[in-house]
Design a protein around this motif. Sequence first.
Motif, PDB file in Angstrom:
ATOM      1  N   VAL A 187      52.700  31.236  36.541  1.00  0.00           N
ATOM      2  CA  VAL A 187      53.847  31.088  35.775  1.00  0.00           C
ATOM      3  C   VAL A 187      53.923  31.897  34.591  1.00  0.00           C
ATOM      4  N   TYR A 188      54.565  33.062  34.458  1.00  0.00           N
ATOM      5  CA  TYR A 188      54.591  33.985  33.307  1.00  0.00           C
ATOM      6  C   TYR A 188      55.604  33.663  32.412  1.00  0.00           C
ATOM      7  N   LEU A 189      55.525  33.760  31.154  1.00  0.00           N
ATOM      8  CA  LEU A 189      56.471  33.296  30.217  1.00  0.00           C
ATOM      9  C   LEU A 189      56.952  34.756  29.268  1.00  0.00           C
ATOM     10  N   ALA A 190      58.213  34.764  29.327  1.00  0.00           N
ATOM     11  CA  ALA A 190      58.468  36.063  28.303  1.00  0.00           C
ATOM     12  C   ALA A 190      59.505  35.483  27.616  1.00  0.00           C
ATOM     13  N   GLY A 191      59.344  35.477  26.019  1.00  0.00           N
ATOM     14  CA  GLY A 191      60.135  35.240  25.215  1.00  0.00           C
ATOM     15  C   GLY A 191      59.746  35.382  23.856  1.00  0.00           C
ATOM     16  N   ASP A 192      60.524  34.533  22.575  1.00  0.00           N
ATOM     17  CA  ASP A 192      60.394  34.718  21.411  1.00  0.00           C
ATOM     18  C   ASP A 192      59.227  33.707  20.765  1.00  0.00           C
ATOM     19  N   SER A 193      59.396  33.555  19.307  1.00  0.00           N
ATOM     20  CA  SER A 193      58.488  32.607  18.767  1.00  0.00           C
ATOM     21  C   SER A 193      58.817  31.244  19.125  1.00  0.00           C
ATOM     22  N   ARG A 241      65.968  43.300  24.022  1.00  0.00           N
ATOM     23  CA  ARG A 241      65.754  44.731  23.919  1.00  0.00           C
ATOM     24  C   ARG A 241      64.353  45.061  23.583  1.00  0.00           C
ATOM     25  N   SER A 242      63.854  44.477  22.328  1.00  0.00           N
ATOM     26  CA  SER A 242      62.497  44.855  21.979  1.00  0.00           C
ATOM     27  C   SER A 242      61.349  44.455  22.885  1.00  0.00           C
ATOM     28  N   PHE A 243      61.672  43.386  23.650  1.00  0.00           N
ATOM     29  CA  PHE A 243      60.665  43.018  24.662  1.00  0.00           C
ATOM     30  C   PHE A 243      60.564  44.213  25.683  1.00  0.00           C
ATOM     31  N   THR A 244      61.799  44.996  26.052  1.00  0.00           N
ATOM     32  CA  THR A 244      62.122  45.958  27.018  1.00  0.00           C
ATOM     33  C   THR A 244      61.344  47.153  26.481  1.00  0.00           C
ATOM     34  N   GLU A 245      61.694  47.598  25.217  1.00  0.00           N
ATOM     35  CA  GLU A 245      61.310  48.978  24.642  1.00  0.00           C
ATOM     36  C   GLU A 245      59.906  48.671  24.278  1.00  0.00           C
ATOM     37  N   GLU A 246      59.204  47.589  23.993  1.00  0.00           N
ATOM     38  CA  GLU A 246      57.804  47.708  23.799  1.00  0.00           C
ATOM     39  C   GLU A 246      57.057  47.819  24.998  1.00  0.00           C
ATOM     40  N   GLY A 247      57.481  47.886  26.112  1.00  0.00           N
ATOM     41  CA  GLY A 247      56.654  47.805  27.360  1.00  0.00           C
ATOM     42  C   GLY A 247      56.479  46.231  27.836  1.00  0.00           C
ATOM     43  N   ARG A 248      56.646  45.209  27.398  1.00  0.00           N
ATOM     44  CA  ARG A 248      56.110  43.955  27.640  1.00  0.00           C
ATOM     45  C   ARG A 248      56.726  43.327  28.823  1.00  0.00           C
ATOM     46  N   PHE A 249      57.885  43.866  29.205  1.00  0.00           N
ATOM     47  CA  PHE A 249      58.339  43.303  30.374  1.00  0.00           C
ATOM     48  C   PHE A 249      57.633  44.404  31.653  1.00  0.00           C
ATOM     49  N   THR A 250      57.555  45.517  31.220  1.00  0.00           N
ATOM     50  CA  THR A 250      56.762  46.329  32.183  1.00  0.00           C
ATOM     51  C   THR A 250      55.162  45.670  32.538  1.00  0.00           C
ATOM     52  N   THR A 251      54.537  45.338  31.541  1.00  0.00           N
ATOM     53  CA  THR A 251      53.302  44.729  31.473  1.00  0.00           C
ATOM     54  C   THR A 251      53.416  43.583  32.617  1.00  0.00           C
ATOM     55  N   ILE A 252      54.396  42.687  32.260  1.00  0.00           N
ATOM     56  CA  ILE A 252      54.377  41.497  33.268  1.00  0.00           C
ATOM     57  C   ILE A 252      54.723  41.898  34.744  1.00  0.00           C
ATOM     58  N   ILE A 253      55.689  42.720  34.887  1.00  0.00           N
ATOM     59  CA  ILE A 253      56.188  43.349  35.942  1.00  0.00           C
ATOM     60  C   ILE A 253      54.968  44.353  36.741  1.00  0.00           C
ATOM     61  N   ASP A 254      54.037  44.701  36.080  1.00  0.00           N
ATOM     62  CA  ASP A 254      52.871  45.369  36.758  1.00  0.00           C
ATOM     63  C   ASP A 254      52.047  44.219  37.211  1.00  0.00           C
ATOM     64  N   ALA A 275      65.258  43.578  33.872  1.00  0.00           N
ATOM     65  CA  ALA A 275      63.822  42.893  33.841  1.00  0.00           C
ATOM     66  C   ALA A 275      63.914  41.882  35.087  1.00  0.00           C
ATOM     67  N   VAL A 276      64.855  41.069  35.375  1.00  0.00           N
ATOM     68  CA  VAL A 276      65.223  40.402  36.584  1.00  0.00           C
ATOM     69  C   VAL A 276      64.907  41.016  37.938  1.00  0.00           C
ATOM     70  N   ASN A 277      65.754  42.160  37.980  1.00  0.00           N
ATOM     71  CA  ASN A 277      65.677  42.860  39.092  1.00  0.00           C
ATOM     72  C   ASN A 277      64.490  43.666  39.480  1.00  0.00           C
ATOM     73  N   SER A 278      63.655  43.979  38.266  1.00  0.00           N
ATOM     74  CA  SER A 278      62.713  44.686  38.647  1.00  0.00           C
ATOM     75  C   SER A 278      61.437  43.509  39.168  1.00  0.00           C
ATOM     76  N   LEU A 279      61.236  42.302  38.582  1.00  0.00           N
ATOM     77  CA  LEU A 279      60.585  41.246  38.845  1.00  0.00           C
ATOM     78  C   LEU A 279      60.722  41.013  40.391  1.00  0.00           C
ATOM     79  N   LYS A 280      61.906  40.807  40.717  1.00  0.00           N
ATOM     80  CA  LYS A 280      62.310  40.556  42.360  1.00  0.00           C
ATOM     81  C   LYS A 280      62.024  41.500  43.173  1.00  0.00           C
TER      82      LYS A 280
END
Length: 256
Positions: free
Chosen positions: A21-27, A66-79, A139-144
């Motif tokens: 279970v991966y978690l993507a979020g803020d503080s 937005r910043s989670f996307t632009e920093e590549g953090r979603f990409t890391t999880i997707i990979d 992000a959702v569609n890329s993960l799917k």
Amino acid sequence: MFSFTVGASLFLLSSVTAQTVYLAGDSTMAPNGDGAGTGTDGWGQYLGQYLTLSISNQAIAGRSARSFTEEGRFTTIIDDVVAGDFVIIEFGHNDGLSGDVDNGREDAFGDSLTTTTTVTETDGSTEVIHTFNYYMTNAVNSLKAKGAIPIVSAQTPDNIWDGDVIAAPPRFVPYAQEVSGNTSVTYVDHYDYVAQAYEVIGETTVNTYYPIDHTHTTITGANVVAEAFVRGLLCSPSTLKSFVNSAGEAVPNGCL
């Protein structure tokens, strides 16, 4: 799958990779909440005690969709994900407009996937940004597409009361619900499930969960927020609820 023979019997074995279970979020979800030494922590640190699957908490303080996307953090999880992994995505606290100068986190106003806004950076340059729904949907569609199972979760409430109830949610709560509906993934109304828990506990005690501001919780508060997510999960159609253990089954309150 592989096989071996003992005597006259053929045995078939399949190799199974344990789901994560991966978690993507803020503080509000991240380790140490608003930072080490503040006495706060994110609810994602306490989710694992209620599940039989391992947790990879990728949430980080100060991030927005937005910043989670632009920093590549979603990409890391997707990979990193493999088919069958779950990804809980929860943003909203940092996604609001910031004024004349871009703070690197704000999204374009509205919920359209095509709306954009040009923002001014601190060095005077400009950048075109998209809406919360745009970043979340991508992000959702890329993960799917990787075979992962996204769960869109509403942001948690701030400790702001209207009489004896938690104040009405910001626009990012219905935005998150829209994203889940438009992408056909599970939605957990974490905002309302936390509000339910807090209203049962009462404002006086809930105030003790917020030692530095109205957003970041103590460890005790983070546990309450984690329990509220589990209750929302149990009341959802998500297949993740089949991995809730006995402690998770016993979390308080009921379905909304």
